[in-house]
Write a protein that holds these residues in place. Structure first.
Motif, mmCIF file in Angstrom:
data_model
loop_
_atom_site.group_PDB
_atom_site.id
_atom_site.type_symbol
_atom_site.label_atom_id
_atom_site.label_comp_id
_atom_site.label_asym_id
_atom_site.label_seq_id
_atom_site.Cartn_x
_atom_site.Cartn_y
_atom_site.Cartn_z
ATOM 1 N N LEU A 57 0.827 -1.209 0.000
ATOM 2 C CA LEU A 57 0.000 0.000 0.000
ATOM 3 C C LEU A 57 0.861 1.259 0.000
ATOM 4 C CD1 LEU A 57 -2.631 1.530 0.138
ATOM 5 C CD2 LEU A 57 -2.670 1.159 2.619
ATOM 6 N N VAL A 58 1.895 1.283 0.837
ATOM 7 C CA VAL A 58 2.761 2.466 0.887
ATOM 8 C C VAL A 58 3.418 2.705 -0.461
ATOM 9 C CG1 VAL A 58 4.802 3.489 1.975
ATOM 10 C CG2 VAL A 58 3.147 2.224 3.367
ATOM 11 N N LYS A 59 3.901 1.640 -1.093
ATOM 12 C CA LYS A 59 4.543 1.781 -2.397
ATOM 13 C C LYS A 59 3.544 2.239 -3.462
ATOM 14 C CE LYS A 59 7.531 1.386 -5.745
ATOM 15 N NZ LYS A 59 8.633 2.373 -5.898
ATOM 16 N N MET A 60 2.406 1.602 -3.523
ATOM 17 C CA MET A 60 1.446 1.927 -4.584
ATOM 18 C C MET A 60 0.822 3.303 -4.376
ATOM 19 S SD MET A 60 -0.127 -1.937 -4.927
ATOM 20 C CE MET A 60 -1.239 -1.677 -6.306
ATOM 21 N N ASN A 61 0.715 3.727 -3.145
ATOM 22 C CA ASN A 61 0.191 5.066 -2.878
ATOM 23 C C ASN A 61 1.171 6.152 -3.301
ATOM 24 O OD1 ASN A 61 -2.013 6.651 -1.365
ATOM 25 N ND2 ASN A 61 -0.132 7.422 -0.430
ATOM 26 N N SER A 62 2.475 5.802 -3.369
ATOM 27 C CA SER A 62 3.499 6.783 -3.747
ATOM 28 C C SER A 62 3.565 7.032 -5.259
ATOM 29 C CB SER A 62 4.866 6.310 -3.251
ATOM 30 O OG SER A 62 5.343 5.214 -4.020
ATOM 31 N N GLU A 150 12.501 1.058 -0.678
ATOM 32 C CA GLU A 150 12.398 1.844 0.553
ATOM 33 C C GLU A 150 10.953 2.021 1.008
ATOM 34 O OE1 GLU A 150 14.474 5.500 0.098
ATOM 35 O OE2 GLU A 150 16.374 4.526 -0.452
ATOM 36 N N LYS A 151 10.040 2.211 0.068
ATOM 37 C CA LYS A 151 8.635 2.390 0.434
ATOM 38 C C LYS A 151 8.062 1.109 1.037
ATOM 39 C CE LYS A 151 8.189 6.638 -1.023
ATOM 40 N NZ LYS A 151 7.954 7.746 -0.067
ATOM 41 N N VAL A 152 8.436 -0.013 0.468
ATOM 42 C CA VAL A 152 7.974 -1.301 0.989
ATOM 43 C C VAL A 152 8.516 -1.522 2.404
ATOM 44 C CG1 VAL A 152 8.129 -3.810 0.699
ATOM 45 C CG2 VAL A 152 7.652 -2.347 -1.280
ATOM 46 N N VAL A 153 9.813 -1.252 2.597
ATOM 47 C CA VAL A 153 10.428 -1.395 3.916
ATOM 48 C C VAL A 153 9.723 -0.483 4.928
ATOM 49 C CG1 VAL A 153 12.541 -1.001 5.256
ATOM 50 C CG2 VAL A 153 12.665 -2.106 3.013
ATOM 51 N N THR A 154 9.405 0.734 4.509
ATOM 52 C CA THR A 154 8.723 1.678 5.387
ATOM 53 C C THR A 154 7.364 1.132 5.834
ATOM 54 O OG1 THR A 154 9.812 3.559 4.320
ATOM 55 C CG2 THR A 154 7.796 4.024 5.547
#
Length: 409
Positions: A57-62, A150-154
């Motif tokens: 979700l964090v990655k796709m939202n970016s 990085e977004k996935v890790v976050t």
């Protein structure tokens, strides 16, 4: 360091109301079993049954509007695939998931049911990933790595944030490692909030990629593991330095320990956990002295296990513990002989599951027969008592298979 605690806090705000804030519960039963005070972060109760939708979700939202319109590509045989597909459907982002050709049909169908386009390619995840990267380049789509982003890790780091919000006095966090995205995110936030906390990783012994990389050794490993969710041959480029800096140790657990942990979660904690998700408990059980007396947080990373595999693990566990055994008993080939044997088994508290006659065996006289019986028993002591009764009553009996009994002598 490429990921910060501030970014993880922002990710947590993004996830709020979008995904399940999974329970983080104390387990008295596992605490008594292991000698540590055990806390479980139940990501097996997350959307799609694993932690993967967080980072996805964090990655796709970016992604910007053009990237979202073009769509995304991922390579996975299970949890990451479902995480990307799940958000692709709800965010109206086209998703292509490349899966190995031998991926079980149920995993393919579950991912397809979430609206993703499935492409079957390659025999291994490495071949699958290479094809997915090429496909993303050809189609102008964004490739979403399961861990090396990085977004996935976050996104995965929000698990550690939630654990310390619920139980700020945890002494040690034990986290499964595949490519390292999960533990890199958790370690980042945990060490920022509690510098004295210890973070320990766990890998399947057949796939010790991060374990070896941290020791300066070449990647090696392979084989068939029950922990397929962490069966990664090469560690993440982004995740390795984070783990090297913040994780105190990486432990290896073998297949019997992983199987036992799956069984323990079901029988003791009454939850279904996949092999990778059981790795943290396996490490705790195998290293009791290391963790004794401390408050230990275990990340239960997922519960997506094939029903047939789960049944095999449970049956093998019964055999290992002497609760399901095969006996070979010699009897005369005359009316009533078998009834006497079954009567003795029943009187001793055993329950016969299956019976097979072996009349053509060359090892016994022609007027004798061998009977193989599968019997449910209480434990190893019960099995020994049953064998003693049969032999004393004139029915020579021996154990055909029981790893636990053989090991115990």
């Amino acid at each position: 360091m490429t990921v910060t605690v501030e970014e993880i806090r922002a990710a947590a705000a993004l996830l709020a109301g979008e995904l399940v804030r999974t329970p983080c519960v104390v387990s008295p039963a596992l605490s008594e079993l292991t000698g540590a005070s055990v806390v479980l972060k139940l990501e097996n109760l997350q959307q799609t049954g694993s932690f993967k939708p967080r980072g996805a979700l964090v990655k796709m939202n970016s992604l910007d509007a053009a990237q979202k319109k073009a769509g995304v590509v991922a390579a996975s045989a299970g949890n990451h695939a479902q995480g990307v597909a799940f958000h692709g459907r709800r965010m109206n982002i086209p998703a292509i998931i490349v899966m190995p050709t031998a991926t079980p049909f149920n995993k393919v169908s579950r991912t397809e049911a979430l609206g993703a386009q499935i492409v079957l390619h390659g025999d291994t995840l490495s071949e699958c990933r290479e094809h997915a990267v090429r496909l993303a380049d050809d189609k102008g789509c964004e490739f979403i790595s399961p861990y090396d982003d990085e977004k996935v890790v976050t996104g995965q780091g929000t698990i550690g944030l939630e654990m310390l919000e619920d139980h700020p006095d945890i002494d040690i966090l034990v986290v499964p490692i595949g490519g390292g995205g999960l533990i890199a995110g958790i370690a980042t936030v945990a060490k920022a909030l509690r510098p004295g906390i210890e973070v320990v990783g766990v890998q399947a012994a057949l796939f010790p990629s991060m374990y070896r990389a941290l020791r300066g050794e070449a990647s090696a490993g392979g084989g068939t593991t029950v922990a397929d969710g962490i069966a990664v041959k090469s560690p993440g480029i982004i995740t390795k330095p984070i783990i090297e800096d913040l994780v105190s140790d990486v432990l290896l657990v073998d297949e019997p320990a992983l199987e036992q942990a799956v069984q323990t979660y079901l029988e003791v904690q009454r939850i279904v956990v996949e092999g990778a998700g059981s790795a943290s408990l396996a490490a705790l059980v195998e290293n009791r002295q290391r963790f004794a007396g401390q408050k230990v947080g275990l990340v239960v990373s997922g519960g997506n296990i094939d029903s047939r595999l789960l049944s095999f693990i449970l049956m093998r566990g019964l055999v290992r513990e002497g609760r399901l055994v095969s006996l070979r008993i010699e009897i005369t080939d005359t009316p009533g002989a078998l009834a006497k044997v079954t009567g003795l088994v029943g009187e001793s508290g055993g329950n016969i599951v299956e019976v097979y006659h072996q009349r053509l065996s060359q090892d016994i006289p022609v007027k004798m027969t061998e009977v193989d019986v599968v019997v449910e028993t209480r434990d190893m002591g019960h099995v020994r008592a049953l064998l003693d009764i049969l032999n004393r009553k004139g029915f020579p009996a021996r154990l055909l298979s029981s790893t636990a009994l053989d090991a115990a002598g």
